[in-house]
Design a protein around this motif. Structure first.
Motif, PDB file in Angstrom:
ATOM      1  N   LYS A  87       0.835  -1.185   0.000  1.00 58.69           N
ATOM      2  CA  LYS A  87       0.000   0.000   0.000  1.00 58.69           C
ATOM      3  C   LYS A  87       0.880   1.249   0.000  1.00 58.69           C
ATOM      4  CE  LYS A  87      -3.334  -2.408   2.967  1.00 58.69           C
ATOM      5  NZ  LYS A  87      -4.060  -2.368   4.259  1.00 58.69           N
ATOM      6  N   PRO A  88       0.369   2.371  -0.464  1.00 62.85           N
ATOM      7  CA  PRO A  88       1.177   3.601  -0.432  1.00 62.85           C
ATOM      8  C   PRO A  88       1.688   3.928   0.975  1.00 62.85           C
ATOM      9  CG  PRO A  88      -0.710   3.915  -1.857  1.00 62.85           C
ATOM     10  CD  PRO A  88      -0.887   2.568  -1.197  1.00 62.85           C
ATOM     11  N   GLU A  89       0.934   3.584   2.001  1.00 58.94           N
ATOM     12  CA  GLU A  89       1.374   3.874   3.366  1.00 58.94           C
ATOM     13  C   GLU A  89       2.516   2.974   3.829  1.00 58.94           C
ATOM     14  OE1 GLU A  89      -1.751   3.290   2.304  1.00 58.94           O
ATOM     15  OE2 GLU A  89      -2.912   2.145   3.793  1.00 58.94           O
ATOM     16  N   ASP A  90       2.896   1.990   3.030  1.00 64.68           N
ATOM     17  CA  ASP A  90       4.078   1.184   3.334  1.00 64.68           C
ATOM     18  C   ASP A  90       5.363   1.870   2.868  1.00 64.68           C
ATOM     19  OD1 ASP A  90       2.156  -1.689   2.402  1.00 64.68           O
ATOM     20  OD2 ASP A  90       2.673  -1.063   4.447  1.00 64.68           O
ATOM     21  N   THR A  91       5.228   2.972   2.161  1.00 72.07           N
ATOM     22  CA  THR A  91       6.397   3.706   1.685  1.00 72.07           C
ATOM     23  C   THR A  91       7.239   4.173   2.865  1.00 72.07           C
ATOM     24  OG1 THR A  91       5.323   4.459  -0.338  1.00 72.07           O
ATOM     25  CG2 THR A  91       7.168   5.775   0.476  1.00 72.07           C
ATOM     26  N   ALA A  92       8.522   3.805   2.850  1.00 74.78           N
ATOM     27  CA  ALA A  92       9.420   4.126   3.953  1.00 74.78           C
ATOM     28  C   ALA A  92      10.813   3.608   3.628  1.00 74.78           C
ATOM     29  CB  ALA A  92       8.930   3.490   5.251  1.00 74.78           C
ATOM     30  N   VAL A  93      11.753   4.022   4.441  1.00 74.37           N
ATOM     31  CA  VAL A  93      13.061   3.368   4.440  1.00 74.37           C
ATOM     32  C   VAL A  93      12.973   2.207   5.418  1.00 74.37           C
ATOM     33  CG1 VAL A  93      15.522   3.602   4.892  1.00 74.37           C
ATOM     34  CG2 VAL A  93      14.251   5.509   3.876  1.00 74.37           C
ATOM     35  N   TYR A  94      13.334   1.032   4.952  1.00 71.81           N
ATOM     36  CA  TYR A  94      13.261  -0.173   5.771  1.00 71.81           C
ATOM     37  C   TYR A  94      14.660  -0.524   6.274  1.00 71.81           C
ATOM     38  CZ  TYR A  94       8.405  -0.973   4.554  1.00 71.81           C
ATOM     39  OH  TYR A  94       7.037  -0.866   4.439  1.00 71.81           O
ATOM     40  N   TYR A  95      14.737  -0.775   7.579  1.00 74.22           N
ATOM     41  CA  TYR A  95      16.004  -1.070   8.229  1.00 74.22           C
ATOM     42  C   TYR A  95      15.992  -2.472   8.819  1.00 74.22           C
ATOM     43  CZ  TYR A  95      16.719   3.991   8.087  1.00 74.22           C
ATOM     44  OH  TYR A  95      16.863   5.296   7.685  1.00 74.22           O
ATOM     45  N   GLY A 113      19.695   0.768   5.596  1.00 73.30           N
ATOM     46  CA  GLY A 113      18.350   1.074   5.130  1.00 73.30           C
ATOM     47  C   GLY A 113      18.207   0.890   3.627  1.00 73.30           C
ATOM     48  N   THR A 114      17.004   0.530   3.223  1.00 75.64           N
ATOM     49  CA  THR A 114      16.688   0.414   1.797  1.00 75.64           C
ATOM     50  C   THR A 114      15.316   1.047   1.567  1.00 75.64           C
ATOM     51  OG1 THR A 114      16.522  -1.121  -0.081  1.00 75.64           O
ATOM     52  CG2 THR A 114      15.651  -1.903   2.021  1.00 75.64           C
ATOM     53  N   GLN A 115      15.216   1.846   0.514  1.00 74.01           N
ATOM     54  CA  GLN A 115      13.998   2.602   0.252  1.00 74.01           C
ATOM     55  C   GLN A 115      12.945   1.733  -0.442  1.00 74.01           C
ATOM     56  OE1 GLN A 115      13.218   6.064   0.877  1.00 74.01           O
ATOM     57  NE2 GLN A 115      11.184   5.337   0.274  1.00 74.01           N
ATOM     58  N   VAL A 116      11.749   1.787   0.091  1.00 71.80           N
ATOM     59  CA  VAL A 116      10.592   1.158  -0.545  1.00 71.80           C
ATOM     60  C   VAL A 116       9.578   2.251  -0.843  1.00 71.80           C
ATOM     61  CG1 VAL A 116       8.636  -0.401  -0.218  1.00 71.80           C
ATOM     62  CG2 VAL A 116      10.923  -1.074   0.564  1.00 71.80           C
ATOM     63  N   THR A 117       9.191   2.369  -2.097  1.00 63.80           N
ATOM     64  CA  THR A 117       8.216   3.368  -2.511  1.00 63.80           C
ATOM     65  C   THR A 117       7.064   2.670  -3.219  1.00 63.80           C
ATOM     66  OG1 THR A 117       9.956   5.028  -2.790  1.00 63.80           O
ATOM     67  CG2 THR A 117       7.830   5.479  -3.811  1.00 63.80           C
ATOM     68  N   VAL A 118       5.862   2.895  -2.702  1.00 56.21           N
ATOM     69  CA  VAL A 118       4.660   2.290  -3.276  1.00 56.21           C
ATOM     70  C   VAL A 118       3.805   3.398  -3.868  1.00 56.21           C
ATOM     71  CG1 VAL A 118       2.683   0.802  -2.869  1.00 56.21           C
ATOM     72  CG2 VAL A 118       4.766   0.510  -1.505  1.00 56.21           C
ATOM     73  N   SER A 119       3.593   3.326  -5.168  1.00 51.73           N
ATOM     74  CA  SER A 119       2.804   4.359  -5.849  1.00 51.73           C
ATOM     75  C   SER A 119       1.339   3.942  -5.923  1.00 51.73           C
ATOM     76  CB  SER A 119       3.344   4.597  -7.251  1.00 51.73           C
ATOM     77  OG  SER A 119       3.217   3.419  -8.031  1.00 51.73           O
ATOM     78  N   SER A 120       0.486   4.940  -5.875  1.00 50.26           N
ATOM     79  CA  SER A 120      -0.961   4.657  -5.904  1.00 50.26           C
ATOM     80  C   SER A 120      -1.491   4.606  -7.322  1.00 50.26           C
ATOM     81  CB  SER A 120      -1.709   5.726  -5.100  1.00 50.26           C
ATOM     82  OG  SER A 120      -1.426   7.002  -5.620  1.00 50.26           O
TER      83      SER A 120
END
Length: 120
Positions: A87-95, A113-120
């Motif tokens: 979901k777009p709200e999962d967009t974050a840097v994941y550690y 950290g690794t960037q996760v970006t979820v587009s709507s």
């Protein structure tokens, strides 16, 4: 020398999937519980999931239950986070993190950290 190294982040459309990986040193992986946190822009870092040494016990924050799965491969010293139905709200840097305690409240080691970006 990095102790925890994440990979697998990227850009994905809502409803899609990603799998994050975290490679750890043998010393850390054989001693610590492993887990994942994330930090969205303008928000505090939050717990996502963790797994115990043997891989027999897992925990998830409510918002990802049923969508994310954590696992560990002790032969490869690697922990994974399979993320489905993103979901777009999962967009974050994941550690990735490592903690001796079962509660996983005070991780000692952190990845970059690794960037996760979820587009709507």
């Amino acid at each position: 020398q990095a102790q925890l190294v994440e990979s697998g982040g990227g850009l994905v459309q809502a409803g899609g999937s990603l799998r994050l990986s975290c490679a750890a040193s043998r010393r850390i992986f054989s001693t610590y519980n492993m887990g994942w946190f994330r930090q969205a822009p303008g928000k505090e870092r939050e717990f996502v999931s963790h797994i115990n040494l043997s891989g027999s016990i897992t925990y998830y924050t409510d918002s990802v239950k049923g969508r994310f799965t954590i696992s560990r491969d002790n032969a490869k010293n690697t922990v994974y986070l399979q993320m489905n139905s993103l979901k777009p709200e999962d967009t974050a840097v994941y550690y990735c993190a490592a903690d001796r305690s079962r509660a996983f409240t005070t991780p000692i080691y952190w990845g970059q950290g690794t960037q996760v970006t979820v587009s709507s």
